[in-house]
Design a protein around this motif. Structure first.
Motif, short mmCIF file in Angstrom:
data_model
loop_
_atom_site.label_atom_id
_atom_site.label_comp_id
_atom_site.label_asym_id
_atom_site.label_seq_id
_atom_site.Cartn_x
_atom_site.Cartn_y
_atom_site.Cartn_z
N CYS A 46 -0.12 3.32 -6.48
CA CYS A 46 -1.22 4.29 -6.62
C CYS A 46 -2.22 3.75 -7.64
O CYS A 46 -1.99 3.85 -8.85
CB CYS A 46 -0.67 5.64 -7.06
SG CYS A 46 -1.96 6.86 -7.39
N ASP A 47 -3.32 3.19 -7.16
CA ASP A 47 -4.31 2.60 -8.08
C ASP A 47 -4.80 3.60 -9.13
O ASP A 47 -4.82 3.27 -10.32
CB ASP A 47 -5.52 2.08 -7.29
CG ASP A 47 -5.31 0.67 -6.77
OD1 ASP A 47 -4.38 -0.01 -7.24
OD2 ASP A 47 -6.07 0.25 -5.89
N ILE A 55 0.86 -1.19 0.00
CA ILE A 55 0.00 0.00 0.00
C ILE A 55 0.90 1.24 0.00
O ILE A 55 1.97 1.24 0.61
CB ILE A 55 -0.99 -0.06 1.18
CG1 ILE A 55 -2.03 -1.14 0.86
CG2 ILE A 55 -1.66 1.30 1.43
CD1 ILE A 55 -3.02 -1.43 1.90
N ASP A 99 -9.58 3.90 -2.80
CA ASP A 99 -10.04 3.12 -1.65
C ASP A 99 -9.13 3.27 -0.43
O ASP A 99 -9.57 3.11 0.70
CB ASP A 99 -10.14 1.64 -2.04
CG ASP A 99 -11.22 1.41 -3.09
OD1 ASP A 99 -12.15 2.25 -3.15
OD2 ASP A 99 -11.14 0.42 -3.83
N VAL A 100 -7.85 3.57 -0.67
CA VAL A 100 -6.92 3.70 0.46
C VAL A 100 -7.25 4.95 1.28
O VAL A 100 -7.36 4.88 2.51
CB VAL A 100 -5.46 3.73 -0.05
CG1 VAL A 100 -4.51 4.06 1.08
CG2 VAL A 100 -5.09 2.40 -0.68
N ARG A 124 -10.06 6.54 1.16
CA ARG A 124 -11.43 6.31 1.65
C ARG A 124 -11.39 5.55 2.97
O ARG A 124 -12.00 5.94 3.96
CB ARG A 124 -12.17 5.50 0.58
CG ARG A 124 -13.61 5.23 0.85
CD ARG A 124 -14.11 4.10 -0.04
NE ARG A 124 -13.63 2.80 0.44
CZ ARG A 124 -13.96 1.64 -0.11
NH1 ARG A 124 -14.73 1.59 -1.17
NH2 ARG A 124 -13.50 0.51 0.39
N ASN A 125 -10.61 4.46 3.00
CA ASN A 125 -10.55 3.65 4.22
C ASN A 125 -9.78 4.36 5.34
O ASN A 125 -10.04 4.12 6.52
CB ASN A 125 -9.90 2.30 3.93
CG ASN A 125 -10.83 1.40 3.12
OD1 ASN A 125 -11.91 1.82 2.74
ND2 ASN A 125 -10.42 0.17 2.87
N PHE A 166 -12.79 12.00 -1.91
CA PHE A 166 -12.67 10.78 -2.68
C PHE A 166 -11.43 10.83 -3.57
O PHE A 166 -11.28 11.72 -4.39
CB PHE A 166 -13.91 10.54 -3.56
CG PHE A 166 -13.66 9.38 -4.44
CD1 PHE A 166 -13.67 8.12 -3.89
CD2 PHE A 166 -13.29 9.54 -5.75
CE1 PHE A 166 -13.34 7.02 -4.67
CE2 PHE A 166 -12.96 8.44 -6.53
CZ PHE A 166 -12.99 7.19 -5.99
N VAL A 167 -10.54 9.89 -3.39
CA VAL A 167 -9.39 9.73 -4.28
C VAL A 167 -9.36 8.27 -4.73
O VAL A 167 -9.35 7.96 -5.90
CB VAL A 167 -8.05 10.04 -3.57
CG1 VAL A 167 -6.91 9.98 -4.57
CG2 VAL A 167 -8.08 11.37 -2.89
#
Lengths: 387, 427
Positions: A336-337, A78, A107-108, A110-111, A104-105
């Motif tokens: 970085c997704d 991550i 899921d990382v 976000r979580n 919002f960017v």
């Protein structure tokens, strides 16, 4: 009259101060003042300002902070920004921050908003989900209500009402800020030797740690000073940098790219102050104005859906052409997704448009710059020789 | 490895899946339209209203993982510029396209007529379908489902989803299919869904019994199959869950555990676990064996809630069809914030009388994985039961290290034993 060196030195001091002394001092100046931290990529800072709070950009820990606790929260695969953000939190560096907004960017991030709720239950925190439907009657209606909920959250935190006029006043100031930021970017694109990116970057990052009024003056001062000062023009190529909108590269990486023979004339670093590309109207309903600006006049970036296939990457191609870049460096944080999933699509569009590019990955604490210099230098040479 | 012994419900499901793949691959002969969509936020009943066949790329990737062909597909995608860092479902899908796009029935997948981008609980979905759209150049319908950041949904979120359904998704599907939307048809399908959902919940809740007649993770992925894929809303799914309930009831009556792949009932259950995160698919049987060889049965899992949290009481509601689809999407497991996930898992550990929480952390899946170490610590703190962490991937065989996982599991079981000795009783 300040020189660019003086302004840059002040910005660098703010940038390097991971205890956020300036923001602490701002808060201590008057009782009841609140500081609201926000993460990349986009938050409507007008709302925080209208609440009488200081928006404070939290962009990770950079390359100067050792991450000890933060690594215990994340697996090796991550990215680094959430771990250094946690490190900032658990080491007390953010103990004066009253609220945190996680836009919002991916899921990382976000979580991370949920982790923050568990770790710091006394800090007001908000996950801010912007619409992915860009129809004003659908996504716009949703977004206006989300802004209203943000407004109510800030009102509860501060104990004061935020009027429409408060928001309009803030919009006006941020419009001015965006105009000046665009001016600095345009100046750099015209005469990049007079406004090196290592300076422009610090100027922008510092602006996310001070009152907007002060930053507006700083931007004016920088433009005046940069226009006044003579600097040698080098035989550099002109490049745009994309993919760096969330976790930021270390300052040394930005300098290394320049030292390798590249003038950076366009970038997506710390995008929040360029996210909206047009002025937000200051008449009418201010929440609707902010919502419409987001829907209609915001940049294409990997955390936004592009509704039409033919529009994918168009923003990048047009921006490259507008600023006269000869090539693109797609520089993304490892793991970085958003940037990495987008990379094939964006680079396909660049290739279709005949724009040369290279790609590499970094982390905010990358220390070895030699490979970066070699890659950027080779790219610069190839542009000079064959472009 | 020996042939897997299958129960009747598994054979039924196999037939259903095969039939669906045949429906997909025969679209040029039948004239039926094909949609690609995702498991979380899957709007199967809505697609059925338009006669559209549902193809799920996640399921294709799982099939390819279990058939041990995903590794090559992933490398094929990486060869073409897809990063080694990103989701392997996406790369397995894109790599499969590069290698002829062959469905599990051996026939080529036709191009989809529509990409139904039901964007629920996973960022990667958005990019995945932007990538597929680049290849297929077909209509793409985006349904944005906001994340429950504050731990609950709001009226605004629900209204936003319903509005998208009415003004974007339904008109879009009408256009693709040429079929007019009939809300009564949707109500009928939703009635079927609610009935099948009752069956699924009943089965999953039998994990509370000792010995557990089910394995809620390795077995669970079969139990959720029809519900999470192309069959929710069909009469066949009701038949499937009726059959599954009979099998589970029979095991309860005989005080038997779930049937393992080698065909023997797993009765000697020493450890009861709650598992968080998706399974590894490339070494699925090997992974499962590590559990039952040590006497560990999974009594509840979060992965079996990724396509809907029916055990928390949600049912599709024929009286409020579109609102119910919105609520369904909002409530999928990965669309819930971390504190809520901690609540759910801690509740499972307590209600299913588990020995602890095991996390299978998946490299590919940040939606699940980012924050799992915090989840583990919190669940341990709340329940007083030990947690453990293993790492693997969905369909990338390079990230499955059997020895490493086995070691960690063995250590975990020892830890549970020590904990039991410490408290002087078994869980």
């Amino acid at each position: 009259m300040s020189s660019t060196a003086e302004i840059t030195a002040r910005c660098q001091a703010l940038f390097e101060d991971l205890n956020f002394s300036a923001a602490r001092a701002w808060k201590a100046k008057a009782p009841g003042r609140k500081v609201i931290g926000f993460l990349p990529v986009y938050v409507p800072l007008e709302m925080i300002h209208a609440a009488g709070c200081l928006p404070l950009g939290i962009f990770g820990g950079g390359d100067q902070m050792e991450v000890i606790h933060g690594d215990a929260y994340y697996q090796s695969y991550i990215c680094r920004i959430p771990r250094s953000t946690i490190e900032l939190g658990v080491t007390g560096r953010l103990d004066f921050v009253d609220g945190m907004i996680f836009p919002f960017v991916c899921d990382v991030i976000r979580n991370l908003s949920g982790i923050w709720k568990m770790m710091f239950p006394n800090v007001w925190s908000k996950f801010f989900d912007t619409p992915q439907n860009f129809d004003p009657s659908i996504g716009g209606t949703y977004y206006v209500q989300e802004l209203q909920e943000l407004r109510e959250g800030l009102e509860t935190l501060t104990g004061r009402k935020i009027s429409d006029d408060d928001i309009r006043r803030s919009i006006k100031l941020y419009n001015e800020n965006r105009r000046l930021v665009r001016e600095v970017y345009a100046f750099r694109a015209r005469e990049p030797w007079r406004a090196p990116t290592s300076e422009v970057y610090l100027l922008m990052r510092a602006g996310l740690m001070m009152e907007v009024e002060e930053h507006n003056q700083m931007l004016r001062d920088y433009l005046d000073a940069a226009a006044r000062e003579d600097r040698p023009k080098r035989d550099n190529v002109r490049v745009a940098i994309y993919g760096s909108f969330c976790e930021q590269p270390p300052l040394n990486l930005i300098k290394s790219v320049e030292m390798a023979g590249c003038y950076v004339v366009e970038d997506d670093y710390a995008l929040v102050n360029r996210f909206l590309t047009e002025d937000v109207p200051t008449d009418g309903d201010p929440l609707e104005a902010l919502a419409l600006a987001y829907l209609k006049y915001s940049v294409e970036t990997s955390c936004k859906y592009v509704p039409k296939e033919e529009d994918k990457g168009r923003f990048h191609v047009e921006a490259v052409r507008k600023c006269g870049a000869e090539g693109v460096i797609y520089a993304t944080p490892s793991f970085c997704d958003p940037a990495l999933l987008d990379r094939p699509m964006i680079t396909h569009r660049l290739a279709d448009a005949g724009i040369p590019y290279i790609a590499f990955k970094y982390a905010e604490n990358s220390g070895q710059m030699q490979p970066i210099r070699e890659q950027a230098g080779t790219f610069a040479d190839s542009l000079k020789l064959w472009s | 490895m020996s042939e897997v012994i299958k129960e009747k419900s598994m054979l039924l499901q196999k037939e259903m899946i095969a039939k669906n793949y045949d429906a997909i691959t025969s679209k040029h002969e039948t004239g039926r339209k094909v949609s690609s969509t995702f498991v979380p936020g899957n709007l199967n009943e809505l697609l059925m209203c338009f006669g559209i066949v549902n193809n799920l790329p996640e399921i294709n990737a799982i099939q390819n993982g279990m058939r041990k062909v995903s590794g090559n597909y992933i490398m094929e995608a990486e060869k073409h510029g897809h990063s080694e860092d990103v989701c392997t479902y996406v790369k397995a899908d894109i790599g499969m396209m590069g290698k002829g796009n062959i469905a599990p029935n051996g026939k080529p997948f036709p191009d989809p007529d529509v990409l139904l981008l039901s964007y629920t609980g996973c960022y990667t979905f958005m990019k995945w379908f932007e990538l597929l759209r680049e290849q297929y150049k077909c209509p793409t319908l985006m349904l944005h489902v906001p994340y429950e950041g504050d731990g609950h949904s709001t009226k605004n979120m629900r209204d936003y989803i319903v509005k998208q359904l009415k003004e974007v998704i339904i008109p879009g599907l009408e256009q693709v299919s040429g079929v007019k939307f009939d809300i009564d048809r949707l109500r009928e399908y939703l009635k079927n869904s609610a009935k099948a959902e009752d069956g699924l919940v009943w089965c999953l809740e039998q994990g509370k019994i000792k010995p557990s007649p089910i394995d809620a993770y390795f077995g669970g992925v079969y139990y959720i199959g029809p519900m999470f894929t192309a069959f929710r809303g069909t009469p066949e799914s009701i038949v499937y869950y009726d059959e599954l309930m009979k099998e589970v009831q029979a095991r309860i009556d005989n005080k038997q555990g779930p049937v393992t792949p080698d065909g023997t009932p797993f009765n000697d259950q020493k450890y009861r676990l709650v598992v968080e995160g998706p399974p590894n698919w490339t070494n699925f049987r090997e992974f499962w064996k590590m559990f039952y060889d040590e006497g560990a049965v999974v009594v509840a899992s979060s992965y079996t809630k990724v396509g809907g949290m029916y055990d928390l009481g949600f049912r599709h509601d024929p009286d409020n069809p579109l609102e119910s689809l919105a609520d369904y999407c909002l409530g999928c497991y990965t669309n819930r914030n971390l504190p809520t996930r901690v609540d759910i898992l801690a509740k499972y550990v307590e209600e299913y009388e588990a020995d602890g929480l095991l996390i299978n952390s998946i490299k590919s899946c940040n939606s699940f994985s980012a924050g799992q170490l915090m989840i583990m610590k919190e669940v341990e703190k709340r329940t007083g039961k030990p947690g453990a962490f293993v790492e693997s991937d969905l369909v990338d065989p390079r990230y499955f290290s059997a020895a490493n996982i086995k070691n960690r599991l063995e250590s975990y079981f020892q830890m549970i034993e020590q904990k039991r000795r410490g408290t002087g009783k078994a869980a």
